[in-house]
Design a protein around this motif. Structure first.
Motif, PDB file in Angstrom:
ATOM      1  N   LEU A  30       0.752  -0.964   0.007  1.00  0.00           N
ATOM      2  CA  LEU A  30       0.054   0.092  -0.026  1.00  0.00           C
ATOM      3  C   LEU A  30       0.792   1.217   0.021  1.00  0.00           C
ATOM      4  O   LEU A  30       0.689   2.155  -0.747  1.00  0.00           O
ATOM      5  CB  LEU A  30      -1.052   0.201   1.434  1.00  0.00           C
ATOM      6  CG  LEU A  30      -2.183  -0.966   1.069  1.00  0.00           C
ATOM      7  CD1 LEU A  30      -2.905  -1.121   2.751  1.00  0.00           C
ATOM      8  CD2 LEU A  30      -2.890  -0.808   0.133  1.00  0.00           C
ATOM      9  N   VAL A  31       1.845   1.194   0.773  1.00  0.00           N
ATOM     10  CA  VAL A  31       2.707   2.183   0.818  1.00  0.00           C
ATOM     11  C   VAL A  31       3.679   2.724  -0.890  1.00  0.00           C
ATOM     12  O   VAL A  31       3.536   3.561  -1.124  1.00  0.00           O
ATOM     13  CB  VAL A  31       3.902   2.221   2.023  1.00  0.00           C
ATOM     14  CG1 VAL A  31       4.989   3.130   1.813  1.00  0.00           C
ATOM     15  CG2 VAL A  31       3.252   2.180   3.224  1.00  0.00           C
ATOM     16  N   ASP A  32       3.822   1.691  -1.115  1.00  0.00           N
ATOM     17  CA  ASP A  32       4.425   1.712  -2.606  1.00  0.00           C
ATOM     18  C   ASP A  32       3.738   2.214  -3.552  1.00  0.00           C
ATOM     19  O   ASP A  32       3.732   3.043  -4.478  1.00  0.00           O
ATOM     20  CB  ASP A  32       5.216   0.536  -2.938  1.00  0.00           C
ATOM     21  CG  ASP A  32       6.490   0.094  -1.992  1.00  0.00           C
ATOM     22  OD1 ASP A  32       6.982   0.900  -1.165  1.00  0.00           O
ATOM     23  OD2 ASP A  32       7.295  -1.015  -2.034  1.00  0.00           O
ATOM     24  N   TRP A  33       2.458   1.665  -3.587  1.00  0.00           N
ATOM     25  CA  TRP A  33       1.387   2.027  -4.239  1.00  0.00           C
ATOM     26  C   TRP A  33       0.982   3.614  -4.253  1.00  0.00           C
ATOM     27  O   TRP A  33       0.858   4.270  -5.237  1.00  0.00           O
ATOM     28  CB  TRP A  33       0.166   1.471  -4.170  1.00  0.00           C
ATOM     29  CG  TRP A  33      -0.969   1.432  -5.123  1.00  0.00           C
ATOM     30  CD1 TRP A  33      -1.145   0.630  -6.301  1.00  0.00           C
ATOM     31  CD2 TRP A  33      -1.981   2.623  -5.415  1.00  0.00           C
ATOM     32  NE1 TRP A  33      -2.325   1.059  -7.021  1.00  0.00           N
ATOM     33  CE2 TRP A  33      -2.930   2.177  -6.461  1.00  0.00           C
ATOM     34  CE3 TRP A  33      -2.176   3.696  -4.694  1.00  0.00           C
ATOM     35  CZ2 TRP A  33      -3.651   3.051  -7.205  1.00  0.00           C
ATOM     36  CZ3 TRP A  33      -3.089   4.519  -4.775  1.00  0.00           C
ATOM     37  CH2 TRP A  33      -3.841   4.246  -6.164  1.00  0.00           C
ATOM     38  N   MET A  34       0.849   4.065  -2.985  1.00  0.00           N
ATOM     39  CA  MET A  34       0.483   5.439  -2.838  1.00  0.00           C
ATOM     40  C   MET A  34       1.981   6.463  -3.309  1.00  0.00           C
ATOM     41  O   MET A  34       1.606   7.608  -3.852  1.00  0.00           O
ATOM     42  CB  MET A  34       0.320   5.708  -1.335  1.00  0.00           C
ATOM     43  CG  MET A  34      -1.074   5.303  -1.073  1.00  0.00           C
ATOM     44  SD  MET A  34      -1.608   5.705   0.767  1.00  0.00           S
ATOM     45  CE  MET A  34      -1.072   3.957   1.391  1.00  0.00           C
ATOM     46  N   LEU A  35       2.969   5.707  -3.147  1.00  0.00           N
ATOM     47  CA  LEU A  35       4.227   6.488  -3.558  1.00  0.00           C
ATOM     48  C   LEU A  35       4.110   6.333  -5.155  1.00  0.00           C
ATOM     49  O   LEU A  35       4.619   7.531  -5.740  1.00  0.00           O
ATOM     50  CB  LEU A  35       5.647   5.890  -3.207  1.00  0.00           C
ATOM     51  CG  LEU A  35       5.731   6.050  -1.733  1.00  0.00           C
ATOM     52  CD1 LEU A  35       7.043   5.094  -1.359  1.00  0.00           C
ATOM     53  CD2 LEU A  35       6.181   7.322  -1.205  1.00  0.00           C
ATOM     54  N   MET A  36       3.716   5.445  -5.983  1.00  0.00           N
ATOM     55  CA  MET A  36       3.492   5.379  -7.105  1.00  0.00           C
ATOM     56  C   MET A  36       2.481   6.550  -7.714  1.00  0.00           C
ATOM     57  O   MET A  36       2.651   7.285  -8.623  1.00  0.00           O
ATOM     58  CB  MET A  36       3.032   4.118  -7.772  1.00  0.00           C
ATOM     59  CG  MET A  36       2.836   3.782  -9.167  1.00  0.00           C
ATOM     60  SD  MET A  36       1.627   2.453  -9.810  1.00  0.00           S
ATOM     61  CE  MET A  36       0.231   3.164  -8.784  1.00  0.00           C
ATOM     62  N   ALA A  88       2.468   3.328  10.229  1.00  0.00           N
ATOM     63  CA  ALA A  88       2.301   4.734  10.374  1.00  0.00           C
ATOM     64  C   ALA A  88       2.558   5.530   8.768  1.00  0.00           C
ATOM     65  O   ALA A  88       2.060   6.426   8.572  1.00  0.00           O
ATOM     66  CB  ALA A  88       3.838   5.272  11.069  1.00  0.00           C
ATOM     67  N   ALA A  89       3.411   4.847   7.907  1.00  0.00           N
ATOM     68  CA  ALA A  89       3.544   5.257   6.585  1.00  0.00           C
ATOM     69  C   ALA A  89       2.213   5.294   5.836  1.00  0.00           C
ATOM     70  O   ALA A  89       1.970   6.120   5.079  1.00  0.00           O
ATOM     71  CB  ALA A  89       4.557   4.516   5.872  1.00  0.00           C
ATOM     72  N   VAL A  90       1.439   4.129   5.880  1.00  0.00           N
ATOM     73  CA  VAL A  90       0.242   4.035   5.480  1.00  0.00           C
ATOM     74  C   VAL A  90      -0.609   5.191   5.738  1.00  0.00           C
ATOM     75  O   VAL A  90      -1.387   5.807   5.062  1.00  0.00           O
ATOM     76  CB  VAL A  90      -0.639   2.727   5.625  1.00  0.00           C
ATOM     77  CG1 VAL A  90      -1.963   2.838   5.294  1.00  0.00           C
ATOM     78  CG2 VAL A  90       0.138   1.546   4.706  1.00  0.00           C
ATOM     79  N   ARG A  91      -0.734   5.275   7.120  1.00  0.00           N
ATOM     80  CA  ARG A  91      -1.506   6.471   7.646  1.00  0.00           C
ATOM     81  C   ARG A  91      -1.195   8.019   7.118  1.00  0.00           C
ATOM     82  O   ARG A  91      -2.073   8.451   6.730  1.00  0.00           O
ATOM     83  CB  ARG A  91      -1.498   6.411   9.037  1.00  0.00           C
ATOM     84  CG  ARG A  91      -2.150   5.448   9.898  1.00  0.00           C
ATOM     85  CD  ARG A  91      -2.391   5.628  11.428  1.00  0.00           C
ATOM     86  NE  ARG A  91      -3.200   6.699  11.648  1.00  0.00           N
ATOM     87  CZ  ARG A  91      -4.449   6.671  11.631  1.00  0.00           C
ATOM     88  NH1 ARG A  91      -5.298   5.534  11.603  1.00  0.00           N
ATOM     89  NH2 ARG A  91      -5.274   7.623  12.000  1.00  0.00           N
ATOM     90  N   GLN A  92       0.238   8.026   7.021  1.00  0.00           N
ATOM     91  CA  GLN A  92       0.472   9.419   6.407  1.00  0.00           C
ATOM     92  C   GLN A  92       0.373   9.579   5.106  1.00  0.00           C
ATOM     93  O   GLN A  92       0.084  10.684   4.926  1.00  0.00           O
ATOM     94  CB  GLN A  92       2.134   9.491   6.664  1.00  0.00           C
ATOM     95  CG  GLN A  92       2.771  10.772   6.148  1.00  0.00           C
ATOM     96  CD  GLN A  92       4.235  10.634   5.802  1.00  0.00           C
ATOM     97  OE1 GLN A  92       4.803   9.510   6.208  1.00  0.00           O
ATOM     98  NE2 GLN A  92       4.872  11.581   5.128  1.00  0.00           N
ATOM     99  N   HIS A  93       0.592   8.636   4.248  1.00  0.00           N
ATOM    100  CA  HIS A  93       0.268   8.729   2.905  1.00  0.00           C
ATOM    101  C   HIS A  93      -1.243   8.731   2.613  1.00  0.00           C
ATOM    102  O   HIS A  93      -1.633   9.889   1.705  1.00  0.00           O
ATOM    103  CB  HIS A  93       0.831   7.557   2.158  1.00  0.00           C
ATOM    104  CG  HIS A  93       2.346   7.565   1.948  1.00  0.00           C
ATOM    105  ND1 HIS A  93       3.072   8.739   1.339  1.00  0.00           N
ATOM    106  CD2 HIS A  93       3.218   6.797   2.455  1.00  0.00           C
ATOM    107  CE1 HIS A  93       4.263   8.422   1.375  1.00  0.00           C
ATOM    108  NE2 HIS A  93       4.509   7.489   2.001  1.00  0.00           N
ATOM    109  N   VAL A  94      -1.968   8.080   3.285  1.00  0.00           N
ATOM    110  CA  VAL A  94      -3.414   8.362   3.092  1.00  0.00           C
ATOM    111  C   VAL A  94      -4.001   9.826   3.476  1.00  0.00           C
ATOM    112  O   VAL A  94      -4.733  10.444   2.911  1.00  0.00           O
ATOM    113  CB  VAL A  94      -4.431   7.357   3.974  1.00  0.00           C
ATOM    114  CG1 VAL A  94      -5.996   7.711   3.883  1.00  0.00           C
ATOM    115  CG2 VAL A  94      -4.177   5.949   3.318  1.00  0.00           C
TER     116      VAL A  94
END
Length: 137
Positions: A30-36, A88-94
């Motif tokens: 999910l983190v990498d998808w949001m970075l993409m 935490a990274a998922v939360r931050q990116h969302v």
């Protein structure tokens, strides 16, 4: 936000209802998808019929996400960091998606090609929802 509330019920040892990803691997995905989606992680484009309307809109907005659809290798190759870091990274990116400029140039999706900010938002929501459901959440 409802997705972040659901995320709080995910545990590192959770067993998926389908697929091979562990809960930590899913968070890293999910983190990498949001970075993409933000243009911060390069993913190779694929020339598929999903790049063109109306199939593109059907998949993004209406059709259920199938289980076991292959994803880009760039979005599953990274070894997850510690649970607290990925969580935490998922939360931050969302949360950061709310602050992105909707008039800015968004990157092309590797499968769907050019997308509006609205389409990116819908796809992002549905993608995360799909993976939370994968773990029964």
């Amino acid at each position: 936000m409802e997705l972040l509330d659901r995320l709080e019920h995910l545990a590192p040892e959770a067993t998926p209802l389908w697929g091979r990803m562990t809960a930590p691997q899913m968070l890293a995905h999910l983190v990498d998808w949001m970075l993409m989606a933000k243009g911060e992680l390069e993913v190779a484009a694929k020339n598929r019929p999903l790049r063109y309307p109306p199939l593109k809109q059907l998949v993004i907005y209406w059709l259920p996400f199938p289980k076991g659809v292959p994803t880009a290798p760039e979005l599953i190759s990274r070894k997850p960091l510690a649970w607290a870091i990925e969580h935490a990274a998922v939360r931050q990116h969302v949360q950061s998606f709310e602050n992105l400029n909707p008039k800015a140039m968004w990157p092309e999706h590797p499968v769907f090609g050019k997308m509006t900010p609205k389409a990116w938002g819908v796809l992002g929501y549905r993608h995360m929802d799909h993976h939370l459901r994968q773990f029964g959440i």
